[in-house]
Design an enzyme around this catalytic site. Structure first.
Site, PDB file in Angstrom:
ATOM      1  N   CYS A 274      -7.781  -2.411   0.861  1.00 49.88           N
ATOM      2  CA  CYS A 274      -7.616  -0.949   0.963  1.00 49.88           C
ATOM      3  C   CYS A 274      -8.298  -0.233  -0.203  1.00 49.88           C
ATOM      4  O   CYS A 274      -7.951  -0.459  -1.359  1.00 49.88           O
ATOM      5  CB  CYS A 274      -6.116  -0.665   0.996  1.00 49.88           C
ATOM      6  SG  CYS A 274      -5.632   1.009   0.594  1.00 49.88           S
TER       7      CYS A 274
ATOM      8  N   CYS B  96      -6.037   1.969  -2.357  1.00 49.62           N
ATOM      9  CA  CYS B  96      -5.156   1.105  -3.151  1.00 49.62           C
ATOM     10  C   CYS B  96      -5.855   0.676  -4.442  1.00 49.62           C
ATOM     11  O   CYS B  96      -5.218   0.579  -5.493  1.00 49.62           O
ATOM     12  CB  CYS B  96      -4.752  -0.128  -2.350  1.00 49.62           C
ATOM     13  SG  CYS B  96      -3.819   0.240  -0.847  1.00 49.62           S
TER      14      CYS B  96
END
Length: 98
Positions: free
Chosen positions: A23, A26
């Site tokens: 991600c 993230c």
């Protein structure tokens, strides 16, 4: 992660970052969380949970998107938001819930 419930039961706030290695947003959170930890020190804990390795826990807390950030204290969820949050916001939230 069988000891998760023990980790969030303390009297200090615990910031939990549900993330995934693939991600992009993230990845943006990693240095922000490092800076938050430096600022709050021992007044709060930061726990990172990889949703791919901890699917049962992610399902239990209905994590649908990553990153999802939650703050727990005394085992109770006090805050939840998905997406990237800035250091200033996170430090303020942790101080408010200390």
């Amino acid at each position: 992660m069988s000891n998760f419930s023990e980790l969030i039961k303390g009297d200090k706030p615990v910031l939990v970052d549900f993330y995934a290695t693939w991600c992009g947003p993230c990845q943006l959170m990693h240095p922000i969380l490092d800076d938050v930890k430096k600022e709050v020190g021992e007044n709060a804990s930061i726990l990172k949970i990889d949703v791919d390795k901890n699917q049962e826990l992610a399902a239990k807390y209905q994590v649908r998107g990553v990153p999802t950030l939650m703050i727990f204290k005394d085992g109770e969820q006090l805050f939840r938001q998905s997406g990237v949050l800035q250091k200033k916001e996170l430090v303020k939230l942790l101080e408010e819930n200390a």
